[in-house]
Design a protein around this motif. Structure first.
Motif, PDB file in Angstrom:
ATOM      1  N   LYS A  62     285.143  15.362  44.022  1.00 15.85           N
ATOM      2  CA  LYS A  62     283.951  15.248  44.861  1.00 15.85           C
ATOM      3  C   LYS A  62     283.506  13.796  44.996  1.00 15.85           C
ATOM      4  CE  LYS A  62     280.901  16.410  41.001  1.00 15.85           C
ATOM      5  NZ  LYS A  62     279.929  17.382  40.514  1.00 15.85           N
ATOM      6  N   LEU A  63     282.804  13.561  46.074  1.00 19.83           N
ATOM      7  CA  LEU A  63     282.149  12.284  46.319  1.00 19.83           C
ATOM      8  C   LEU A  63     280.656  12.559  46.242  1.00 19.83           C
ATOM      9  CD1 LEU A  63     282.060   9.314  47.231  1.00 19.83           C
ATOM     10  CD2 LEU A  63     282.264  10.139  49.595  1.00 19.83           C
ATOM     11  N   THR A  64     279.980  11.904  45.319  1.00 20.11           N
ATOM     12  CA  THR A  64     278.557  12.129  45.077  1.00 20.11           C
ATOM     13  C   THR A  64     277.752  10.925  45.537  1.00 20.11           C
ATOM     14  OG1 THR A  64     279.016  13.537  43.170  1.00 20.11           O
ATOM     15  CG2 THR A  64     276.823  12.557  43.279  1.00 20.11           C
ATOM     16  N   PHE A  65     276.631  11.185  46.185  1.00 19.69           N
ATOM     17  CA  PHE A  65     275.684  10.135  46.555  1.00 19.69           C
ATOM     18  C   PHE A  65     274.361  10.421  45.856  1.00 19.69           C
ATOM     19  CE2 PHE A  65     278.703   9.721  49.923  1.00 19.69           C
ATOM     20  CZ  PHE A  65     278.629   8.404  50.349  1.00 19.69           C
ATOM     21  N   THR A  66     273.853   9.435  45.129  1.00 16.87           N
ATOM     22  CA  THR A  66     272.537   9.548  44.502  1.00 16.87           C
ATOM     23  C   THR A  66     271.558   8.642  45.245  1.00 16.87           C
ATOM     24  OG1 THR A  66     273.146   7.860  42.883  1.00 16.87           O
ATOM     25  CG2 THR A  66     273.415  10.161  42.221  1.00 16.87           C
ATOM     26  N   VAL A  67     270.280   8.946  45.105  1.00 12.84           N
ATOM     27  CA  VAL A  67     269.230   8.204  45.793  1.00 12.84           C
ATOM     28  C   VAL A  67     268.732   7.067  44.909  1.00 12.84           C
ATOM     29  CG1 VAL A  67     266.883   8.360  46.732  1.00 12.84           C
ATOM     30  CG2 VAL A  67     268.521  10.190  47.148  1.00 12.84           C
ATOM     31  N   LEU A  68     268.542   5.909  45.528  1.00 13.50           N
ATOM     32  CA  LEU A  68     267.960   4.753  44.851  1.00 13.50           C
ATOM     33  C   LEU A  68     266.680   4.364  45.577  1.00 13.50           C
ATOM     34  CD1 LEU A  68     271.140   2.505  44.471  1.00 13.50           C
ATOM     35  CD2 LEU A  68     270.164   4.082  42.794  1.00 13.50           C
ATOM     36  N   ASN A  69     265.656   4.076  44.812  1.00 10.09           N
ATOM     37  CA  ASN A  69     264.381   3.666  45.402  1.00 10.09           C
ATOM     38  C   ASN A  69     264.391   2.184  45.768  1.00 10.09           C
ATOM     39  OD1 ASN A  69     264.374   3.271  42.439  1.00 10.09           O
ATOM     40  ND2 ASN A  69     262.378   2.351  42.822  1.00 10.09           N
ATOM     41  N   PRO A  70     263.566   1.803  46.755  1.00 10.90           N
ATOM     42  CA  PRO A  70     263.382   0.373  47.022  1.00 10.90           C
ATOM     43  C   PRO A  70     262.655  -0.270  45.835  1.00 10.90           C
ATOM     44  CG  PRO A  70     262.471   1.720  48.793  1.00 10.90           C
ATOM     45  CD  PRO A  70     262.822   2.640  47.662  1.00 10.90           C
ATOM     46  N   LYS A  71     262.875  -1.541  45.628  1.00 10.94           N
ATOM     47  CA  LYS A  71     262.243  -2.235  44.500  1.00 10.94           C
ATOM     48  C   LYS A  71     260.730  -2.058  44.538  1.00 10.94           C
ATOM     49  CE  LYS A  71     265.819  -5.616  43.799  1.00 10.94           C
ATOM     50  NZ  LYS A  71     266.257  -6.976  43.888  1.00 10.94           N
ATOM     51  N   GLY A  72     260.191  -1.549  43.430  1.00  9.91           N
ATOM     52  CA  GLY A  72     258.753  -1.412  43.274  1.00  9.91           C
ATOM     53  C   GLY A  72     258.110  -0.274  44.052  1.00  9.91           C
ATOM     54  N   LYS A  73     258.924   0.577  44.688  1.00 10.29           N
ATOM     55  CA  LYS A  73     258.371   1.671  45.488  1.00 10.29           C
ATOM     56  C   LYS A  73     258.995   2.998  45.093  1.00 10.29           C
ATOM     57  CE  LYS A  73     257.385  -1.177  49.470  1.00 10.29           C
ATOM     58  NZ  LYS A  73     257.580  -1.357  50.899  1.00 10.29           N
ATOM     59  N   GLU A  74     258.273   4.073  45.424  1.00 14.29           N
ATOM     60  CA  GLU A  74     258.783   5.421  45.216  1.00 14.29           C
ATOM     61  C   GLU A  74     259.484   5.919  46.470  1.00 14.29           C
ATOM     62  OE1 GLU A  74     256.160   8.360  43.603  1.00 14.29           O
ATOM     63  OE2 GLU A  74     255.295   6.963  42.166  1.00 14.29           O
ATOM     64  N   VAL A  75     260.299   6.927  46.296  1.00 12.63           N
ATOM     65  CA  VAL A  75     260.928   7.617  47.425  1.00 12.63           C
ATOM     66  C   VAL A  75     260.188   8.952  47.566  1.00 12.63           C
ATOM     67  CG1 VAL A  75     263.038   8.662  48.328  1.00 12.63           C
ATOM     68  CG2 VAL A  75     263.169   6.549  46.977  1.00 12.63           C
ATOM     69  N   PRO A  76     259.358   9.086  48.617  1.00 11.57           N
ATOM     70  CA  PRO A  76     258.619  10.349  48.796  1.00 11.57           C
ATOM     71  C   PRO A  76     259.542  11.481  49.240  1.00 11.57           C
ATOM     72  CG  PRO A  76     258.060   8.776  50.541  1.00 11.57           C
ATOM     73  CD  PRO A  76     258.983   8.065  49.586  1.00 11.57           C
ATOM     74  N   PRO A  77     259.099  12.731  49.061  1.00 11.40           N
ATOM     75  CA  PRO A  77     259.947  13.887  49.401  1.00 11.40           C
ATOM     76  C   PRO A  77     260.479  13.878  50.834  1.00 11.40           C
ATOM     77  CG  PRO A  77     258.028  14.613  48.169  1.00 11.40           C
ATOM     78  CD  PRO A  77     257.832  13.157  48.467  1.00 11.40           C
ATOM     79  N   GLU A  78     259.687  13.429  51.804  1.00  9.26           N
ATOM     80  CA  GLU A  78     260.169  13.438  53.189  1.00  9.26           C
ATOM     81  C   GLU A  78     261.303  12.442  53.397  1.00  9.26           C
ATOM     82  OE1 GLU A  78     256.463  10.799  53.138  1.00  9.26           O
ATOM     83  OE2 GLU A  78     256.980  12.751  52.329  1.00  9.26           O
ATOM     84  N   VAL A  79     261.302  11.340  52.672  1.00 11.95           N
ATOM     85  CA  VAL A  79     262.391  10.365  52.757  1.00 11.95           C
ATOM     86  C   VAL A  79     263.617  10.920  52.035  1.00 11.95           C
ATOM     87  CG1 VAL A  79     263.153   8.041  52.086  1.00 11.95           C
ATOM     88  CG2 VAL A  79     260.853   8.389  53.016  1.00 11.95           C
ATOM     89  N   TYR A  80     263.412  11.480  50.855  1.00  9.20           N
ATOM     90  CA  TYR A  80     264.504  12.097  50.096  1.00  9.20           C
ATOM     91  C   TYR A  80     265.199  13.159  50.949  1.00  9.20           C
ATOM     92  CZ  TYR A  80     266.844  14.136  45.985  1.00  9.20           C
ATOM     93  OH  TYR A  80     267.776  14.586  45.079  1.00  9.20           O
ATOM     94  N   GLY A  81     264.419  14.006  51.581  1.00  2.00           N
ATOM     95  CA  GLY A  81     264.970  15.064  52.424  1.00  2.00           C
ATOM     96  C   GLY A  81     265.696  14.531  53.645  1.00  2.00           C
ATOM     97  N   PHE A  82     265.109  13.533  54.300  1.00  2.00           N
ATOM     98  CA  PHE A  82     265.749  12.966  55.489  1.00  2.00           C
ATOM     99  C   PHE A  82     267.093  12.339  55.130  1.00  2.00           C
ATOM    100  CE2 PHE A  82     266.858   9.524  58.300  1.00  2.00           C
ATOM    101  CZ  PHE A  82     266.794  10.138  59.542  1.00  2.00           C
ATOM    102  N   TYR A  83     267.124  11.555  54.085  1.00  2.00           N
ATOM    103  CA  TYR A  83     268.373  10.885  53.695  1.00  2.00           C
ATOM    104  C   TYR A  83     269.453  11.911  53.336  1.00  2.00           C
ATOM    105  CZ  TYR A  83     267.089   5.968  53.923  1.00  2.00           C
ATOM    106  OH  TYR A  83     266.774   4.707  54.376  1.00  2.00           O
ATOM    107  N   HIS A  84     269.081  12.940  52.595  1.00  2.00           N
ATOM    108  CA  HIS A  84     270.047  13.986  52.261  1.00  2.00           C
ATOM    109  C   HIS A  84     270.562  14.670  53.520  1.00  2.00           C
ATOM    110  CE1 HIS A  84     269.730  14.984  47.777  1.00  2.00           C
ATOM    111  NE2 HIS A  84     269.245  13.778  47.942  1.00  2.00           N
ATOM    112  N   GLY A  85     269.642  15.130  54.350  1.00  2.00           N
ATOM    113  CA  GLY A  85     270.026  15.870  55.544  1.00  2.00           C
ATOM    114  C   GLY A  85     270.869  15.052  56.496  1.00  2.00           C
ATOM    115  N   HIS A  86     270.493  13.803  56.702  1.00  2.00           N
ATOM    116  CA  HIS A  86     271.245  12.989  57.652  1.00  2.00           C
ATOM    117  C   HIS A  86     272.617  12.610  57.092  1.00  2.00           C
ATOM    118  CE1 HIS A  86     271.619  10.826  61.368  1.00  2.00           C
ATOM    119  NE2 HIS A  86     272.290   9.933  60.662  1.00  2.00           N
ATOM    120  N   LEU A  87     272.702  12.377  55.791  1.00  2.00           N
ATOM    121  CA  LEU A  87     274.006  12.059  55.212  1.00  2.00           C
ATOM    122  C   LEU A  87     274.952  13.260  55.339  1.00  2.00           C
ATOM    123  CD1 LEU A  87     275.547   9.751  53.748  1.00  2.00           C
ATOM    124  CD2 LEU A  87     274.946  10.898  51.614  1.00  2.00           C
TER     125      LEU A  87
END
Length: 118
Positions: A62-87
């Motif tokens: 498998k090829l796995t992609f994990t989420v990384l936050n921008p420096k000093g910021k959180e990744v909100p659920p809507e961003v997490y969901g968008f990145y997953h769905g679009h990938l």
């Protein structure tokens, strides 16, 4: 996990993904993702650009992609969901024949970094 693409050759799949992002010709080019010098990807659309990064990891089968936050910021659920769905949509569109399935976690896992490090 964050997003897993089940495949017989995850290294080839990752290399093909990166090539399609970098290629000059338009046919087959992946135009919605940017690749940084660390090999991580972020979405190109102005609304989503640099809101998170996806880090690829080649694993057995498998090829796995994990989420990384921008420096000093959180990744909100809507961003997490968008990145997953679009990938997932990108991989189905461009590499559907090379993957047997895609699995996306519904919420951040231990491998994801969605909050700033202290």
């Amino acid at each position: 996990m964050a997003v897993d693409f089940i495949t017989t050759n995850p290294s080839v799949l990752l290399n093909d993904f990166k090539k399609r992002i970098k290629q000059d010709e338009q046919e087959g080019k992946i135009t919605t993702w940017d690749l940084d010098s660390d090999g991580d990807v972020t979405h190109k659309a102005e609304q989503w650009k640099s809101k998170a990064w996806m880090r690829p990891q080649v694993k057995d089968g498998k090829l796995t992609f994990t989420v990384l936050n921008p420096k000093g910021k959180e990744v909100p659920p809507e961003v997490y969901g968008f990145y997953h769905g679009h990938l997932v949509a990108t991989f189905i569109t461009h590499f559907g024949a090379k993957i047997s399935s895609a699995i996306s976690s519904g919420k951040p896992t231990d491998e994801d970094r969605v909050k700033p490090r202290s």
